[in-house]
Design a protein around this motif. Structure first.
Motif, PDB file in Angstrom:
ATOM      1  N   VAL A  34      12.011 -19.392   5.467  1.00 14.14           N
ATOM      2  CA  VAL A  34      10.792 -18.587   5.294  1.00 14.14           C
ATOM      3  C   VAL A  34      10.387 -18.588   3.822  1.00 14.14           C
ATOM      4  O   VAL A  34      11.207 -18.346   2.930  1.00 14.14           O
ATOM      5  CB  VAL A  34      11.010 -17.145   5.773  1.00 14.14           C
ATOM      6  N   ILE A  35       9.099 -18.836   3.578  1.00 10.79           N
ATOM      7  CA  ILE A  35       8.535 -18.771   2.231  1.00 10.79           C
ATOM      8  C   ILE A  35       7.423 -17.730   2.224  1.00 10.79           C
ATOM      9  O   ILE A  35       6.421 -17.890   2.931  1.00 10.79           O
ATOM     10  CB  ILE A  35       7.975 -20.133   1.789  1.00 10.79           C
ATOM     11  N   PRO A  36       7.551 -16.652   1.447  1.00 10.40           N
ATOM     12  CA  PRO A  36       6.444 -15.693   1.321  1.00 10.40           C
ATOM     13  C   PRO A  36       5.320 -16.291   0.475  1.00 10.40           C
ATOM     14  O   PRO A  36       5.573 -17.006  -0.500  1.00 10.40           O
ATOM     15  CB  PRO A  36       7.074 -14.491   0.613  1.00 10.40           C
ATOM     16  N   TYR A  37       4.084 -15.965   0.817  1.00 10.46           N
ATOM     17  CA  TYR A  37       2.922 -16.510   0.118  1.00 10.46           C
ATOM     18  C   TYR A  37       1.958 -15.375  -0.205  1.00 10.46           C
ATOM     19  O   TYR A  37       1.497 -14.668   0.691  1.00 10.46           O
ATOM     20  CB  TYR A  37       2.217 -17.556   0.987  1.00 10.46           C
ATOM     21  N   GLY A  38       1.685 -15.168  -1.501  1.00 11.56           N
ATOM     22  CA  GLY A  38       0.746 -14.138  -1.917  1.00 11.56           C
ATOM     23  C   GLY A  38      -0.609 -14.739  -2.226  1.00 11.56           C
ATOM     24  O   GLY A  38      -1.403 -15.008  -1.338  1.00 11.56           O
ATOM     25  N   GLY A  39      -0.861 -15.016  -3.503  1.00 11.23           N
ATOM     26  CA  GLY A  39      -2.134 -15.606  -3.896  1.00 11.23           C
ATOM     27  C   GLY A  39      -2.063 -17.078  -4.226  1.00 11.23           C
ATOM     28  O   GLY A  39      -3.069 -17.691  -4.569  1.00 11.23           O
ATOM     29  N   GLY A  40      -0.866 -17.660  -4.164  1.00  8.30           N
ATOM     30  CA  GLY A  40      -0.736 -19.092  -4.421  1.00  8.30           C
ATOM     31  C   GLY A  40      -0.944 -19.480  -5.873  1.00  8.30           C
ATOM     32  O   GLY A  40      -1.311 -20.616  -6.170  1.00  8.30           O
TER      33      GLY A  40
ATOM     34  N   GLY B 124       1.949  -7.867  -4.778  1.00  4.13           N
ATOM     35  CA  GLY B 124       3.318  -8.240  -4.434  1.00  4.13           C
ATOM     36  C   GLY B 124       3.841  -9.366  -5.308  1.00  4.13           C
ATOM     37  O   GLY B 124       4.992  -9.336  -5.745  1.00  4.13           O
ATOM     38  N   GLY B 125       2.981 -10.347  -5.584  1.00  9.50           N
ATOM     39  CA  GLY B 125       3.393 -11.439  -6.465  1.00  9.50           C
ATOM     40  C   GLY B 125       3.693 -10.964  -7.869  1.00  9.50           C
ATOM     41  O   GLY B 125       4.650 -11.427  -8.495  1.00  9.50           O
ATOM     42  N   TRP B 126       2.877 -10.023  -8.372  1.00 12.67           N
ATOM     43  CA  TRP B 126       3.149  -9.481  -9.709  1.00 12.67           C
ATOM     44  C   TRP B 126       4.535  -8.832  -9.763  1.00 12.67           C
ATOM     45  O   TRP B 126       5.272  -9.003 -10.733  1.00 12.67           O
ATOM     46  CB  TRP B 126       2.103  -8.425 -10.076  1.00 12.67           C
ATOM     47  N   ILE B 127       4.864  -8.091  -8.710  1.00  8.86           N
ATOM     48  CA  ILE B 127       6.125  -7.347  -8.704  1.00  8.86           C
ATOM     49  C   ILE B 127       7.326  -8.284  -8.604  1.00  8.86           C
ATOM     50  O   ILE B 127       8.293  -8.162  -9.362  1.00  8.86           O
ATOM     51  CB  ILE B 127       6.121  -6.313  -7.564  1.00  8.86           C
ATOM     52  N   VAL B 128       7.286  -9.225  -7.678  1.00  7.11           N
ATOM     53  CA  VAL B 128       8.476 -10.051  -7.452  1.00  7.11           C
ATOM     54  C   VAL B 128       8.650 -11.141  -8.507  1.00  7.11           C
ATOM     55  O   VAL B 128       9.672 -11.836  -8.513  1.00  7.11           O
ATOM     56  CB  VAL B 128       8.478 -10.666  -6.036  1.00  7.11           C
ATOM     57  N   THR B 129       7.667 -11.293  -9.414  1.00  2.00           N
ATOM     58  CA  THR B 129       7.843 -12.224 -10.532  1.00  2.00           C
ATOM     59  C   THR B 129       7.815 -11.520 -11.888  1.00  2.00           C
ATOM     60  O   THR B 129       7.808 -12.191 -12.926  1.00  2.00           O
ATOM     61  CB  THR B 129       6.748 -13.309 -10.529  1.00  2.00           C
ATOM     62  N   ARG B 130       7.788 -10.197 -11.907  1.00  7.40           N
ATOM     63  CA  ARG B 130       7.791  -9.414 -13.155  1.00  7.40           C
ATOM     64  C   ARG B 130       6.620  -9.805 -14.058  1.00  7.40           C
ATOM     65  O   ARG B 130       6.779 -10.185 -15.218  1.00  7.40           O
ATOM     66  CB  ARG B 130       9.103  -9.583 -13.916  1.00  7.40           C
TER      67      ARG B 130
ATOM     68  N   GLN C  91      -1.016  10.680  -9.399  1.00  5.68           N
ATOM     69  CA  GLN C  91      -1.605   9.431  -9.872  1.00  5.68           C
ATOM     70  C   GLN C  91      -0.790   8.235  -9.370  1.00  5.68           C
ATOM     71  O   GLN C  91      -0.331   7.382 -10.141  1.00  5.68           O
ATOM     72  CB  GLN C  91      -1.746   9.425 -11.402  1.00  5.68           C
ATOM     73  N   LEU C  92      -0.646   8.197  -8.041  1.00  9.02           N
ATOM     74  CA  LEU C  92       0.031   7.107  -7.361  1.00  9.02           C
ATOM     75  C   LEU C  92      -0.897   6.534  -6.294  1.00  9.02           C
ATOM     76  O   LEU C  92      -1.656   7.274  -5.661  1.00  9.02           O
ATOM     77  CB  LEU C  92       1.318   7.583  -6.682  1.00  9.02           C
ATOM     78  N   ALA C  93      -0.823   5.233  -6.103  1.00  2.16           N
ATOM     79  CA  ALA C  93      -1.577   4.578  -5.035  1.00  2.16           C
ATOM     80  C   ALA C  93      -0.656   3.616  -4.315  1.00  2.16           C
ATOM     81  O   ALA C  93       0.155   2.926  -4.949  1.00  2.16           O
ATOM     82  CB  ALA C  93      -2.787   3.840  -5.604  1.00  2.16           C
ATOM     83  N   SER C  94      -0.780   3.544  -2.988  1.00  2.00           N
ATOM     84  CA  SER C  94       0.019   2.619  -2.180  1.00  2.00           C
ATOM     85  C   SER C  94      -0.909   1.589  -1.543  1.00  2.00           C
ATOM     86  O   SER C  94      -1.952   1.940  -0.988  1.00  2.00           O
ATOM     87  CB  SER C  94       0.784   3.373  -1.090  1.00  2.00           C
ATOM     88  N   PHE C  95      -0.508   0.324  -1.638  1.00  2.00           N
ATOM     89  CA  PHE C  95      -1.298  -0.790  -1.126  1.00  2.00           C
ATOM     90  C   PHE C  95      -0.442  -1.703  -0.264  1.00  2.00           C
ATOM     91  O   PHE C  95       0.783  -1.781  -0.434  1.00  2.00           O
ATOM     92  CB  PHE C  95      -1.828  -1.647  -2.280  1.00  2.00           C
ATOM     93  N   GLY C  96      -1.097  -2.446   0.625  1.00  2.00           N
ATOM     94  CA  GLY C  96      -0.456  -3.616   1.188  1.00  2.00           C
ATOM     95  C   GLY C  96      -0.208  -4.603   0.068  1.00  2.00           C
ATOM     96  O   GLY C  96      -1.050  -4.791  -0.823  1.00  2.00           O
ATOM     97  N   ALA C  97       0.958  -5.241   0.070  1.00  2.00           N
ATOM     98  CA  ALA C  97       1.371  -6.048  -1.087  1.00  2.00           C
ATOM     99  C   ALA C  97       0.556  -7.318  -1.266  1.00  2.00           C
ATOM    100  O   ALA C  97       0.621  -7.945  -2.325  1.00  2.00           O
ATOM    101  CB  ALA C  97       2.851  -6.398  -0.967  1.00  2.00           C
ATOM    102  N   GLY C  98      -0.233  -7.690  -0.261  1.00  2.00           N
ATOM    103  CA  GLY C  98      -1.031  -8.907  -0.375  1.00  2.00           C
ATOM    104  C   GLY C  98      -2.384  -8.706  -1.023  1.00  2.00           C
ATOM    105  O   GLY C  98      -3.178  -9.652  -1.096  1.00  2.00           O
TER     106      GLY C  98
END
Length: 531
Positions: free
Chosen positions: A114-120, A192-198, A155-162
């Motif tokens: 499995v490969i997750p794909y965000g914005g490529g 999500g991509g920002w988070i998992v790649t710091r 001052q928190l917001a929750s989003f779908g990671a994509g």
């Protein structure tokens, strides 16, 4: 429509002006535009899918090709020359965390990877399918993009990671807030991509890197759902957020993320300051950073980057007047440009800019007003389109970035630039190389270097040139004591150099962590941790 073999929307062009082309020809020679493969040609090379047919999984060649690679130069070479040997066997588009769990369970039954794909937008090889007899499923998070919750008090917001950068900011802006995370890939990269790649954004001096913004979330792993609640602070053992940050899809798929948001600033201002030498400029930005002024951005270009940026602006009477004025003030051939920005209320912005300019004057800084800063802000997400324009003229562009403490900043810049020049000299070519400090800290800085060079005209030759360049500059980074990645993650391209930073014990801990959440090794194998 998004380009299949380059950056961004195919309706957007950012052409090079004649002055910039002449500038490049003078430094590295005339480029020869290569012949690109067509989308139809590339699709014809896609092998049949090895996955069992399942509703909701797209196995068409075009969908698989469009989700096969990112934006690294090796990825570009494969797409442009039509040398895409491996693509995923199918692409899924779940609309909830529950559907992601179901897909992971199904992939286990299929013995699929499995490969997750965000914005490529990965530039270090996060998305490529490995060479394997097993089928490969790519899971796109494009449909997990809604604002799920907004807590004004906390001052928190929750989003779908994509959610992609522009959509995230638009949804927050409607409520009077911003995340303030603006990487150059902002147009397509995802939360999500920002988070998992710091990731680090251009205005992280005010808003913080993504690790300061990430408060909690949900990760679907092969062993189950990991839920991380948000706290303002906690002393309760290991911070589980740190397991997710920089994980690059190896432990599971981040489906929801809670982030710390800020009210929209009343005002933003970006000013340009020029210094006569690199030594004066570096001393000035260090002094500004260590004064901990409430700025949002400091970005310092070395002499060659400053010269390049002015060449890109083209000839104009105003630019001639600026150059004459700077020369009169002592900023001539070795001048360095600093862009500094502030965000907030009008009084706070004016005070922060004023204090920073006062420090700059102590180091012979010459204030050039806001015109250049306004132009930079207008184009900051368009400049990456220059990669397309340069390719069409026969040139390739790549970058590396690292971070070091202040005593090693100058040495790192020189080592990386010289390594690149030596690598191209070995094959009888020249490279146009320049550097800026993209993020400034009290402790040190990010050293971000760009390379422009001529394409050889064949996939094999251009891949060999890139490999020689990448190997040389990464070895220079390691030898000079820098991190192998300040903001782009590890992927495949940086994995061989990670052990120099983490050590044997650290690498073992990371492998055990991945094994705990993914005992069968199905999640994005080969990325982050070399096989």
């Amino acid at each position: 429509m998004r380009r299949w073999n380059g950056w961004g929307d195919d309706a957007i062009d950012y052409p090079l002006n004649d002055d910039m082309l002449a500038f490049l020809r003078d430094r590295i020679g005339a480029g020869t535009p290569p012949a690109d493969a067509t989308l139809a040609q590339a699709c014809r090379s896609v092998a049949p899918s090895r996955l069992t047919a399942r509703r909701g999984i797209d196995t068409t060649p075009e969908a698989r090709l469009r989700h096969a690679l990112g934006q690294s130069l090796p990825d570009w070479l494969k797409l442009r020359y039509g040398k895409v040997e491996r693509v995923p066997d199918g692409v899924a588009f779940p609309e909830s965390g529950e559907q992601v769990r179901e897909l992971l369970a199904w992939a286990r039954q299929e013995d699929a990877l499995v490969i997750p794909y965000g914005g490529g937008t990965s530039v270090v090889g996060h998305l490529g399918a490995p060479q394997t007899d097993k089928p490969v499923l790519t899971i796109s998070l494009a449909r997990l993009s809604r604002l799920l919750d907004l807590d004004r008090q906390a001052q928190l917001a929750s989003f779908g990671a994509g959610v992609a950068g522009p959509d995230l900011e638009a949804q927050l802006r409607a409520h009077g807030y911003t995340l303030g995370h603006f990487p150059q890939s902002f147009e397509y990269s995802t939360l999500g991509g920002w988070i998992v790649t710091r990731s680090s954004g251009q205005q992280s001096l005010r808003y913080g890197r993504i690790e300061q913004l990430f408060a909690g979330g949900k990760i679907e792993t092969p062993r189950g759902t990991l839920t991380i609640p948000s706290f303002p602070a906690s002393a309760a053992g290991t911070d589980l957020r740190e397991i997710v940050l920089g994980s690059e899809g190896r432990i599971g798929i981040l489906t929801e993320a809670t982030v710390r948001i800020s009210p929209l600033p009343q005002r933003e201002a970006f000013h340009a300051v020029f210094f006569p030498t690199w030594a004066a400029a570096e001393d000035a930005v260090r002094a500004i950073a260590q004064a901990r002024l409430p700025l949002s951005m400091l970005r310092l270009s070395n002499p060659v980057e400053t010269q390049t940026m002015l060449a890109m602006a083209g000839k104009s009477r105003l630019l001639d007047l600026l150059q004459g004025y700077l020369g009169w003030r002592g900023c001539r051939n070795q001048k360095c440009m600093l862009l500094l920005g502030a965000s907030g209320d009008a009084g706070g912005v004016a005070a922060a800019i004023g204090q920073a300019l006062a420090v700059a004057r102590r180091f012979h800084g010459v204030h050039a007003g806001q015109a250049i800063g306004k132009k930079w802000k207008h184009n900051r997400f368009r400049n990456v389109y220059l990669r397309n324009a340069l390719w069409q003229q026969g040139y390739a562009v790549d970058t590396v970035e690292t971070a070091v403490d202040w005593p090693r900043v100058g040495a790192m810049m020189q080592a990386v630039e010289q390594a690149a020049r030596d690598a191209f000299a070995a094959c009888g070519e020249r490279v146009h190389v320049y550097t800026h400090l993209s993020h400034i800290y009290a402790q040190g800085a990010s050293v971000y270097t760009t390379f422009a060079y001529r394409l050889a005209g064949s996939y094999e030759a251009d891949l060999a040139r890139w490999q020689a360049l990448k190997g040389a500059v990464c070895e220079a980074i390691v030898a000079t004591g820098g991190t192998i990645s300040h903001q782009h993650g590890v992927g495949v391209d940086h994995a061989p150099y990670l052990a120099a930073e983490k050590g044997t014990l650290g690498m073992g801990a990371m492998r055990e962590l991945c094994r705990h959440f993914d005992p069968n090794g199905m999640m994005n194998p080969g990325k982050l941790l070399a096989a």
